[in-house]
Every structure is written in C-alpha cells, then in structure tokens.
Design a protein around this motif. Structure first.
Motif, PDB file in Angstrom:
ATOM      1  N   TYR A 154      19.860 -19.835 -59.824  1.00 39.68           N
ATOM      2  CA  TYR A 154      19.193 -20.387 -58.649  1.00 39.68           C
ATOM      3  C   TYR A 154      18.226 -19.378 -58.036  1.00 39.68           C
ATOM      4  N   LEU A 155      18.623 -18.100 -58.000  1.00 44.25           N
ATOM      5  CA  LEU A 155      17.752 -17.084 -57.416  1.00 44.25           C
ATOM      6  C   LEU A 155      16.513 -16.869 -58.285  1.00 44.25           C
ATOM      7  N   ILE A 210      21.948  -9.403 -49.198  1.00 45.63           N
ATOM      8  CA  ILE A 210      22.023 -10.842 -49.461  1.00 45.63           C
ATOM      9  C   ILE A 210      21.708 -11.136 -50.921  1.00 45.63           C
ATOM     10  N   PHE A 211      20.660 -10.496 -51.438  1.00 48.29           N
ATOM     11  CA  PHE A 211      20.258 -10.729 -52.828  1.00 48.29           C
ATOM     12  C   PHE A 211      21.294 -10.204 -53.809  1.00 48.29           C
ATOM     13  N   TYR A 217      24.490 -10.328 -53.444  1.00 46.43           N
ATOM     14  CA  TYR A 217      25.484 -11.399 -53.522  1.00 46.43           C
ATOM     15  C   TYR A 217      24.974 -12.566 -54.372  1.00 46.43           C
ATOM     16  N   LEU A 218      23.714 -12.961 -54.157  1.00 41.29           N
ATOM     17  CA  LEU A 218      23.146 -14.102 -54.885  1.00 41.29           C
ATOM     18  C   LEU A 218      22.980 -13.804 -56.369  1.00 41.29           C
ATOM     19  N   PHE A 219      22.571 -12.580 -56.709  1.00 37.81           N
ATOM     20  CA  PHE A 219      22.436 -12.220 -58.125  1.00 37.81           C
ATOM     21  C   PHE A 219      23.783 -12.266 -58.843  1.00 37.81           C
ATOM     22  N   LYS A 220      24.840 -11.888 -58.139  1.00 40.51           N
ATOM     23  CA  LYS A 220      26.175 -11.872 -58.756  1.00 40.51           C
ATOM     24  C   LYS A 220      26.762 -13.270 -58.895  1.00 40.51           C
ATOM     25  N   ASN A 221      26.455 -14.168 -57.946  1.00 41.61           N
ATOM     26  CA  ASN A 221      27.102 -15.474 -57.912  1.00 41.61           C
ATOM     27  C   ASN A 221      26.202 -16.650 -58.294  1.00 41.61           C
ATOM     28  N   TYR A 222      24.897 -16.545 -58.036  1.00 40.78           N
ATOM     29  CA  TYR A 222      23.975 -17.655 -58.322  1.00 40.78           C
ATOM     30  C   TYR A 222      22.681 -17.148 -58.964  1.00 40.78           C
TER      31      TYR A 222
END
Length: 298
Positions: free
Chosen positions: A98-99, A87-88, A90-95
């Motif tokens: 925010y993360l 999950i992280f 994906y979030l590091f690559k796209n947001y």
C-alpha cells in the motif's frame, strides 16, 4: 515571532514532502511563497559570509545570510522528518504494498508535471529525455542500487538528494530510492537517530546544498530544458523500481539481514489490489493538487 512560527510551519510542510518519494520539497516551498527567499539565503553563504562570521560580526552575518529565517524553516523540516519517519517505518513493516502504491501514484503523476516545465522540445531536449530514460532502465533492470552504508557513498546520497529537494518537481527522497538508501537513511537512521548514518549524509547534504544553490541559477539559465528533460526521462525509466508488487530479496551477513534487491510480480485481482489502486489514485491526486496550488502561487 509570528513570522518565525509561520516559517516553522512552512518548514514542516517542506520536510514532510521531502520524506515522501515523488513529492518535491521545492514545490512546497514554491506554494508557500518562500522558494526564492530560501534559494537566496542559501546562495548568501559565500566568502563575504565567511569573513563576517570569522571576524566576529555575527549580527551582520545573520543579516547577510537571512539566518533566522533559514533556522526557523530548517527546524520545521527536521521536526517533520523525525516524526514522519516513525510512521513510515510502521507502514513499511506492515503495509509495504500500500505504501509503495501511494509512492507509485505520486511519482507517476509527477512525471507529467516535471516534463511540462520544458519550454521548447528541440532535438537536444528529446535526446536528453531518451538518454535519461535509458540510463534509469539500465539501473532498474540491470543491477539495481543496493543499500550501502559506506561513509563516502552516504555523503554522495546526502549531496544528491538535498540538491534534488530544492528543485520544484523533483523529489529528494525519490533519488534516495534510486540510490538504494531510502529506507536506510530516511526511515531507519532517522527513527533510531543513528549518527553513523546521519552524520555523513548531513555533511554531504550541507556541502551539496550550498554548492548547488550557486549552481542552480546558472544551470537553469543555460541548460534548463535539457536538464529537465533528462530528469523527466530518468524518473520515467525508474518507475519499475517503485513497482508496488514485489518481494524483498534478503541476504544475511552473519545475523544481520540486508535487502539486496526485489523480485517483482503481477498482482492478483482481489480486494487488496483494489485497495492498492485506490491508494495509488490518492497519491496521484495529491500531486495534482499541490501542482495546481503551485501554479496559482506562481
């Protein structure tokens, strides 16, 4: 069986906390009521345990080390780390902003709760706090730790991060951020099951954890306030590293891109900034909630 399932679920909580910089796996262990049993189980891996194991007395070894408890909790930790890492990623690559905002809110709030556990602020404790802050600021504004896949450095990362994980209030993942290897170890290597990265980390983690479990009681008994104040200062001085508004500085080694640092900037006052602030506050609120629950459990 129900006891093992319960311990497995508690392990999932501890593992989830250990993936998130700023959230302490030790705090979750305290909240769920297994912190003391966990430390005692780790401490029991001593010469007596070795004699029982190598003499073939496995039942006695399992009882002496509380092995099935440790295995059920450990399995939950592993399952949580493997799932959340994806999950992280994906979030590091796209947001990423925010993360990092989420992490920033958590870590900033945790400074208060870590420092709060100091019982008496003497001059030695204050000096320790200043030294910890100064060292971290030198790291943050001097030469920040870069991603490093050297075998022995990965062992050190595993040892230091895992020791941090069993201390209530201190985040092992945050230590990996400071050492430059958070994304390499907790995100990329875990997601891809890269054994060339994970094996040295696990070796260092096991060795460090077993050694530190024996050392933990002695440190807390003799230098508790000094140690906590040093850690509090270190976390405070390290906050620039977690600053959400930054761009990666990338260097190419052949065809492989490596992040070697960050270029920081001030955010524009727009909807993205407002969203980041809300996420930051959510991160802070999670720390407040977990600490309140830990206080009630204590």
């Amino acid at each position: 069986m129900n006891q093992y399932v319960s311990n497995f679920i508690k392990g999932i909580g501890i593992g989830s906390a250990n993936v998130i910089p700023g959230v302490s796996g030790g705090t979750i262990a305290l909240i769920t009521g297994i912190f003391e049993r966990l430390v005692n189980s780790l401490k029991s891996f001593n010469l007596t345990a070795a004699k029982l194991l190598f003499s073939g007395k496995f039942k006695e070894f399992a009882k002496h080390t509380d092995l099935w408890f440790l295995c059920s909790v450990g399995l939950g930790v592993v399952v949580a780390i493997l799932s959340i890492a994806r999950i992280f990623d994906y979030l590091f690559k796209n947001y990423p902003t925010y993360l990092w905002s989420f992490f920033f809110g958590m870590i900033l709030t945790s400074i208060y709760y870590v420092g709060k556990t100091v019982e008496k602020w003497s001059w030695k404790v204050i000096v320790s706090f200043v030294i910890g802050t100064a060292i971290a600021l030198l790291i943050a504004f001097g030469t920040p730790a870069k991603e490093n896949d050297n075998f022995f450095y990965l062992m050190i990362c595993g040892a230091v991060a895992t020791c941090s994980m069993i201390l209530p209030g201190l985040s092992g993942s945050f230590v990996l951020v400071l050492m430059g290897n958070y994304q390499l170890v907790m995100i990329q290597a875990v997601k891809d099951l890269d054994l060339s990265i994970l094996i040295p980390v696990v070796i260092g983690a096991v060795a460090g954890l077993l050694a530190f479990a024996h050392l933990l009681a002695w440190i807390y008994k003799n230098y508790r306030d000094i140690t906590i104040s040093l850690l509090t200062g270190f976390i405070l001085g390290s906050m620039p590293i977690i600053w959400p508004w930054k761009n990666e500085i990338i260097t190419y080694f052949g065809s492989e891109a490596k992040t070697i640092g960050y270029k920081y900037f001030m955010p524009e006052m727009d909807i993205h900034f407002a969203t980041a602030v809300v996420i930051l506050l959510i991160g802070a609120a999670i720390i407040v909630l977990t600490e309140k629950m830990a206080e009630k459990r204590s």
